[in-house]
Write an enzyme that holds these catalytic residues in place. Structure first.
Site, PDB file in Angstrom:
ATOM      1  N   CYS A   1     158.197 242.333  42.587  1.00  0.00           N
ATOM      2  CA  CYS A   1     157.960 241.947  43.989  1.00  0.00           C
ATOM      3  C   CYS A   1     159.255 241.816  44.789  1.00  0.00           C
ATOM      4  O   CYS A   1     159.227 241.866  46.012  1.00  0.00           O
ATOM      5  CB  CYS A   1     157.183 240.639  44.052  1.00  0.00           C
ATOM      6  SG  CYS A   1     155.657 240.689  43.122  1.00  0.00           S
TER       7      CYS A   1
ATOM      8  N   ASN B   1     148.497 240.320  47.678  1.00  0.00           N
ATOM      9  CA  ASN B   1     149.880 240.435  47.224  1.00  0.00           C
ATOM     10  C   ASN B   1     150.121 241.897  46.827  1.00  0.00           C
ATOM     11  O   ASN B   1     149.588 242.363  45.825  1.00  0.00           O
ATOM     12  CB  ASN B   1     150.084 239.482  46.045  1.00  0.00           C
ATOM     13  CG  ASN B   1     151.472 239.563  45.428  1.00  0.00           C
ATOM     14  OD1 ASN B   1     152.188 240.550  45.600  1.00  0.00           O
ATOM     15  ND2 ASN B   1     151.842 238.528  44.693  1.00  0.00           N
TER      16      ASN B   1
ATOM     17  N   HIS C   1     157.973 237.416  50.864  1.00  0.00           N
ATOM     18  CA  HIS C   1     157.046 238.156  50.006  1.00  0.00           C
ATOM     19  C   HIS C   1     155.679 237.496  50.111  1.00  0.00           C
ATOM     20  O   HIS C   1     155.551 236.272  50.066  1.00  0.00           O
ATOM     21  CB  HIS C   1     157.566 238.134  48.564  1.00  0.00           C
ATOM     22  CG  HIS C   1     156.546 238.583  47.572  1.00  0.00           C
ATOM     23  ND1 HIS C   1     155.773 239.705  47.761  1.00  0.00           N
ATOM     24  CD2 HIS C   1     156.141 238.053  46.382  1.00  0.00           C
ATOM     25  CE1 HIS C   1     154.947 239.838  46.735  1.00  0.00           C
ATOM     26  NE2 HIS C   1     155.148 238.855  45.890  1.00  0.00           N
TER      27      HIS C   1
HETATM   28  O1  UT7 Z   1     154.248 238.159  43.355  1.00  0.00           O
HETATM   29  C1  UT7 Z   1     154.438 237.134  42.451  1.00  0.00           C
HETATM   30  C2  UT7 Z   1     153.213 237.003  41.638  1.00  0.00           C
HETATM   31  N1  UT7 Z   1     152.533 235.842  41.413  1.00  0.00           N
HETATM   32  C3  UT7 Z   1     152.364 234.747  42.197  1.00  0.00           C
HETATM   33  O2  UT7 Z   1     152.945 234.524  43.198  1.00  0.00           O
HETATM   34  C4  UT7 Z   1     151.367 233.789  41.667  1.00  0.00           C
HETATM   35  C5  UT7 Z   1     151.753 232.365  41.817  1.00  0.00           C
HETATM   36  N2  UT7 Z   1     150.638 231.510  41.421  1.00  0.00           N
HETATM   37  C6  UT7 Z   1     149.555 231.343  42.208  1.00  0.00           C
HETATM   38  O3  UT7 Z   1     149.460 231.903  43.286  1.00  0.00           O
HETATM   39  C7  UT7 Z   1     148.508 230.392  41.740  1.00  0.00           C
HETATM   40  O4  UT7 Z   1     148.946 229.774  40.563  1.00  0.00           O
HETATM   41  C8  UT7 Z   1     147.116 231.037  41.493  1.00  0.00           C
HETATM   42  C9  UT7 Z   1     146.516 231.517  42.797  1.00  0.00           C
HETATM   43  C10 UT7 Z   1     147.224 232.201  40.521  1.00  0.00           C
HETATM   44  C11 UT7 Z   1     146.213 229.979  40.913  1.00  0.00           C
HETATM   45  O5  UT7 Z   1     146.079 228.896  41.837  1.00  0.00           O
HETATM   46  P1  UT7 Z   1     146.391 227.395  41.441  1.00  0.00           P
HETATM   47  O6  UT7 Z   1     145.911 226.565  42.541  1.00  0.00           O
HETATM   48  O7  UT7 Z   1     147.845 227.315  41.089  1.00  0.00           O
HETATM   49  O8  UT7 Z   1     145.514 227.170  40.189  1.00  0.00           O
HETATM   50  P2  UT7 Z   1     146.003 226.805  38.724  1.00  0.00           P
HETATM   51  O9  UT7 Z   1     146.672 227.949  38.082  1.00  0.00           O
HETATM   52  O10 UT7 Z   1     146.722 225.494  38.775  1.00  0.00           O
HETATM   53  O11 UT7 Z   1     144.601 226.591  38.074  1.00  0.00           O
HETATM   54  C12 UT7 Z   1     143.677 225.594  38.524  1.00  0.00           C
HETATM   55  C13 UT7 Z   1     142.296 226.001  38.083  1.00  0.00           C
HETATM   56  C14 UT7 Z   1     142.241 226.482  36.645  1.00  0.00           C
HETATM   57  O12 UT7 Z   1     141.077 225.987  36.055  1.00  0.00           O
HETATM   58  P3  UT7 Z   1     141.161 224.755  35.028  1.00  0.00           P
HETATM   59  O13 UT7 Z   1     142.056 225.210  33.928  1.00  0.00           O
HETATM   60  O14 UT7 Z   1     141.758 223.637  35.830  1.00  0.00           O
HETATM   61  O15 UT7 Z   1     139.742 224.588  34.647  1.00  0.00           O
HETATM   62  C15 UT7 Z   1     142.100 227.970  36.799  1.00  0.00           C
HETATM   63  O16 UT7 Z   1     141.412 228.567  35.720  1.00  0.00           O
HETATM   64  O17 UT7 Z   1     141.847 227.088  38.903  1.00  0.00           O
HETATM   65  C16 UT7 Z   1     141.298 228.065  38.062  1.00  0.00           C
HETATM   66  N3  UT7 Z   1     141.332 229.365  38.703  1.00  0.00           N
HETATM   67  C17 UT7 Z   1     140.335 229.787  39.501  1.00  0.00           C
HETATM   68  N4  UT7 Z   1     139.196 229.199  39.906  1.00  0.00           N
HETATM   69  C18 UT7 Z   1     138.397 229.898  40.733  1.00  0.00           C
HETATM   70  C19 UT7 Z   1     142.265 230.332  38.607  1.00  0.00           C
HETATM   71  N5  UT7 Z   1     141.900 231.389  39.343  1.00  0.00           N
HETATM   72  C20 UT7 Z   1     140.694 231.075  39.898  1.00  0.00           C
HETATM   73  C21 UT7 Z   1     139.805 231.767  40.744  1.00  0.00           C
HETATM   74  N6  UT7 Z   1     138.670 231.130  41.127  1.00  0.00           N
HETATM   75  N7  UT7 Z   1     140.060 233.019  41.185  1.00  0.00           N
END
Ligand code: UT7
Length: 333
Positions: A119, A290, A260
């Protein structure tokens, strides 16, 4: 960290596939919802490339539009660089295919290569192009950020499937006659100890494609979303503060910040760190998701074309990505 690079962005272009994928599409087969995706990432929809098209089609269209914008023909280019994590082929580089499609291949063809910084790719490419132009032997460099993340994303993984989109942006970088113009400050960095924060386990020479790697879904992106999120919030804030402090500028001097398009919450926390109003931050994540190395140049192109950015403006671009890598550039247009 680099000093003043006297360049001008002579033209830009962008291209996305027609096919729109809404959040409801994912909610129809995964345990997720439009409300969750929009509130946690800022994404409403993203684009997906058609089965019979490739990243090269997007790179080519963006490049043609950038050349048109710069009022240049392909034979005026001295070098082509494609920044991508989803190359047309592993060998040769996407840039070689692009050179041919632009109609300038042959025995005296210009240099072409791909740059792999995920990225952060476009910022790495821009800084590299600017340095090589400063060296004096190159006048006009085409830098492309092009991705088809949909081809390497696991459609069953709700944390990555919803996040990424396909698209491309291109810029023509040339030497400037105006001493004020150019990159006033830049920083490129990486922390290879975090290589597995976002990675594709197979398909490289470490674990070549085999029936096992396909069965184990090792050709998809794996991401530790929470680790990346925490790292990105701090790094994006730090890059912005440093670019301003080290050049003696304040946030009010900026016409716009172009981060980004990773996650709207990461972008907003960076913007809020220096108290910039929302209208001064370029956003396309709502419509395109993204798009990795394409996101910054796509947003830049949009802001230029709709008049939010003009000659003389000060703009800060900033990114992080797999590697992990990061980069920033403070540019006087
Ligand atoms: O270009 C660079 C690439 N990457 C990034 O910039 C990604 C950076 N990270 C993020 O944007 C976020 O971490 C995500 C969008 C991927 C996830 O959001 P979050 O608010 O940070 O969630 P989390 O990873 O802290 O997870 C919280 C919960 C989890 O469930 P449990 O374990 O608490 O039961 C995840 O499984 O949210 C769950 N989760 C979802 N729930 C509904 C993860 N993805 C989803 C989804 N729908 N699509």
């Amino acid at each position: 960290m680099g000093g003043h690079l006297n360049i001008v962005i002579r033209g830009t272009g962008a291209s996305v596939p027609d096919h729109v994928i809404t959040n409801d599409h994912f909610a129809s087969y995964l345990d997720t919802s439009d409300e969750w995706i929009l509130s946690r990432t800022g994404i409403k929809e993203r684009r997906k490339i058609a089965d019979d098209k490739t990243v090269l089609d997007l790179a080519l269209e963006a490049s043609r539009l950038a050349l048109e914008d710069a009022k240049m023909t392909p034979d005026e280019l001295d070098l082509i660089m494609v920044c991508t994590a989803t190359p047309e082929t592993q060998v040769p580089a996407t840039a070689c295919w692009l050179q041919h499609e632009l109609g300038i291949s042959g025995e005296n063809g210009i240099g072409t290569f791909d740059l792999s910084a995920a990225c952060s790719g476009f910022i790495y490419g821009l800084v590299f192009a600017s340095n090589i132009i400063q060296g004096g032997n190159y006048k006009n460099v085409l830098v492309v950020g092009a991705e088809t993340l949909s081809r390497i994303t696991d459609s069953q993984d709700r944390s990555t499937a919803i996040l990424f989109g396909d698209g491309a942006g291109a810029a023509i970088i040339s030497r400037s006659e105006d001493p004020e113009q150019g990159i006033l400050y830049n920083e490129l960095g990486a922390d290879g100890s975090r290589a597995k924060a976002i990675w594709m386990p197979a398909g490289g020479s470490r674990d070549p494609a085999s029936i096992r790697t396909v069965n184990e879904r090792l050709h998809n992106l794996r991401m530790n979303g929470r680790e990346v999120y925490k790292f990105a919030v701090l790094k994006m804030q730090q890059l912005i503060v440093e670019a301003l402090e080290r050049t003696g500028h304040v946030a009010d001097d900026l016409a716009m910040i172009i981060p980004h398009q990773s996650n709207r919450r990461i972008m907003d926390s960076a913007r809020e760190r220096v108290n910039l109003p929302p209208e001064k931050m370029a956003v396309n994540i709502d419509r395109y998701g993204n798009t990795s190395s394409a996101s910054v140049i796509m947003a830049f192109d949009e802001a230029r074309r709709d008049g939010r950015l003009k000659a003389g403006d000060l703009v800060l671009i900033v990114a992080f990505g797999a590697g992990v890598t990061w980069g920033s550039a403070l540019i006087r247009l």
